[in-house]
Design a protein around this motif. Structure first.
Motif, short mmCIF file in Angstrom:
data_model
loop_
_atom_site.label_atom_id
_atom_site.label_comp_id
_atom_site.label_asym_id
_atom_site.label_seq_id
_atom_site.Cartn_x
_atom_site.Cartn_y
_atom_site.Cartn_z
N TYR A 63 0.87 -1.17 0.00
CA TYR A 63 0.00 0.00 0.00
C TYR A 63 0.91 1.22 0.00
CZ TYR A 63 -3.63 3.32 1.25
OH TYR A 63 -4.50 4.38 1.26
N SER A 64 0.90 1.94 -1.10
CA SER A 64 1.76 3.12 -1.26
C SER A 64 0.91 4.35 -1.46
CB SER A 64 2.66 2.96 -2.49
OG SER A 64 3.40 1.78 -2.43
N VAL A 65 1.28 5.42 -0.78
CA VAL A 65 0.60 6.69 -0.98
C VAL A 65 1.65 7.77 -1.21
CG1 VAL A 65 -1.51 6.16 0.31
CG2 VAL A 65 0.43 7.11 1.52
N VAL A 66 1.24 8.79 -1.94
CA VAL A 66 2.10 9.94 -2.20
C VAL A 66 1.39 11.20 -1.74
CG1 VAL A 66 3.34 8.87 -4.13
CG2 VAL A 66 1.28 10.21 -4.57
N ALA A 67 2.19 12.22 -1.50
CA ALA A 67 1.68 13.55 -1.19
C ALA A 67 2.10 14.47 -2.32
CB ALA A 67 2.25 14.05 0.13
N GLU A 68 1.14 15.26 -2.80
CA GLU A 68 1.42 16.22 -3.86
C GLU A 68 1.04 17.62 -3.40
OE1 GLU A 68 0.95 14.17 -8.19
OE2 GLU A 68 -0.89 14.86 -7.24
N ASN A 69 1.82 18.58 -3.87
CA ASN A 69 1.53 19.99 -3.66
C ASN A 69 1.60 20.65 -5.02
OD1 ASN A 69 2.57 22.91 -3.22
ND2 ASN A 69 1.69 22.32 -1.27
N ASP A 70 0.47 21.17 -5.48
CA ASP A 70 0.41 21.80 -6.81
C ASP A 70 0.97 20.87 -7.90
OD1 ASP A 70 -0.76 24.12 -5.83
OD2 ASP A 70 1.18 25.09 -5.47
N GLY A 71 0.65 19.59 -7.82
CA GLY A 71 1.09 18.63 -8.82
C GLY A 71 2.51 18.14 -8.67
N VAL A 72 3.22 18.60 -7.65
CA VAL A 72 4.61 18.19 -7.42
C VAL A 72 4.63 17.18 -6.29
CG1 VAL A 72 6.91 18.97 -6.73
CG2 VAL A 72 5.50 20.41 -8.21
N LEU A 73 5.28 16.04 -6.51
CA LEU A 73 5.38 15.02 -5.47
C LEU A 73 6.29 15.51 -4.35
CD1 LEU A 73 4.55 11.72 -5.81
CD2 LEU A 73 6.95 11.66 -5.21
N VAL A 74 5.78 15.54 -3.12
CA VAL A 74 6.55 16.05 -1.98
C VAL A 74 6.70 15.03 -0.86
CG1 VAL A 74 6.07 18.48 -2.45
CG2 VAL A 74 4.50 17.17 -0.99
N GLY A 75 6.11 13.84 -1.00
CA GLY A 75 6.26 12.82 0.02
C GLY A 75 5.70 11.49 -0.45
N LEU A 76 6.17 10.43 0.18
CA LEU A 76 5.65 9.10 -0.14
C LEU A 76 5.88 8.16 1.02
CD1 LEU A 76 8.06 6.80 -1.09
CD2 LEU A 76 8.43 8.68 -2.66
N THR A 77 5.05 7.15 1.07
CA THR A 77 5.21 6.10 2.06
C THR A 77 4.71 4.79 1.49
OG1 THR A 77 4.86 5.55 4.39
CG2 THR A 77 3.01 6.50 3.22
N LEU A 78 5.24 3.69 2.05
CA LEU A 78 4.88 2.37 1.57
C LEU A 78 4.74 1.43 2.76
CD1 LEU A 78 6.15 0.48 -1.47
CD2 LEU A 78 6.33 -0.63 0.74
N LEU A 79 3.63 0.73 2.81
CA LEU A 79 3.32 -0.24 3.86
C LEU A 79 3.25 -1.63 3.25
CD1 LEU A 79 2.24 -0.84 6.81
CD2 LEU A 79 -0.05 -0.47 5.85
N THR A 80 3.84 -2.61 3.94
CA THR A 80 3.74 -4.00 3.49
C THR A 80 2.67 -4.71 4.32
OG1 THR A 80 5.31 -4.99 5.04
CG2 THR A 80 6.23 -3.97 3.02
#
Length: 174
Positions: A63-80
């Motif tokens: 399960y992976s999620v990303v954070a975007e600000n104005d269309g720019v990727l600024v963070g991510l995380t991944l859970l197994t």
């Protein structure tokens, strides 16, 4: 850069930007941890390739999620599915804006959906206080797979444990 952050599921098309974010976050944001040691830095960055990130994001078990600000990727995380927080990175220029907290909220919610009661991760010392502020227990030093001494952190999601115990992976019966 606006303050509007969007948290969403990661998709394979995010891989190149995610890889760039991972590498920059490690090289710049974790400089105090790797201290520019070529062996440690090379091992840490070694699997941070677009192809690997595509595989991580494409895996139906992650399960992976990303954070975007104005269309720019600024963070991510991944859970197994084993409850391991395998990745949690925020762009160095967007730290302390609630992005990491929002990413963790998303994966903790998913972990509960999967009936995972305990999360664990290896964190470089420079990031451990962030996780501890969010309820993760520091179980002590451990070697990460890339040779850096890290903190082993864990968190019960079901509230069945006394965090004051500070044990390595509490075995509370609840």
């Amino acid at each position: 850069m606006s303050t509007r952050i969007e948290i969403r599921r990661a998709v394979p098309d995010d891989a190149t930007a995610a890889c760039d974010l991972l590498r920059r976050s490690i090289e710049e944001g974790c400089r105090a941890d790797h201290q520019g040691q070529p062996g440690v830095l090379g091992a840490w960055l070694g699997n941070k390739t677009p192809a690997n990130v595509v595989a991580w994001f494409s895996s139906p078990s992650n399960y992976s999620v990303v954070a975007e600000n104005d269309g720019v990727l600024v963070g991510l995380t991944l859970l197994t599915p084993a409850g391991k927080l395998a990745l949690c990175y925020v762009s160095p220029d967007t730290l302390r804006r609630g992005i990491g907290r929002a990413l963790l909220d998303a994966v903790e919610q998913q972990a509960r959906t999967w009936n995972i009661s305990k999360l664990h991760l290896h964190s470089p010392a420079g990031a451990s206080m962030f996780f501890e502020r969010l309820g993760y227990i520091n179980a002590g030093k451990d070697k990460a797979c890339f040779g850096l001494e890290c903190d082993l952190l864990w968190k019960r999601l079901d509230g069945a444990c006394d965090p004051a115990a500070r044990k390595r992976f509490c075995n509370c019966a609840g």
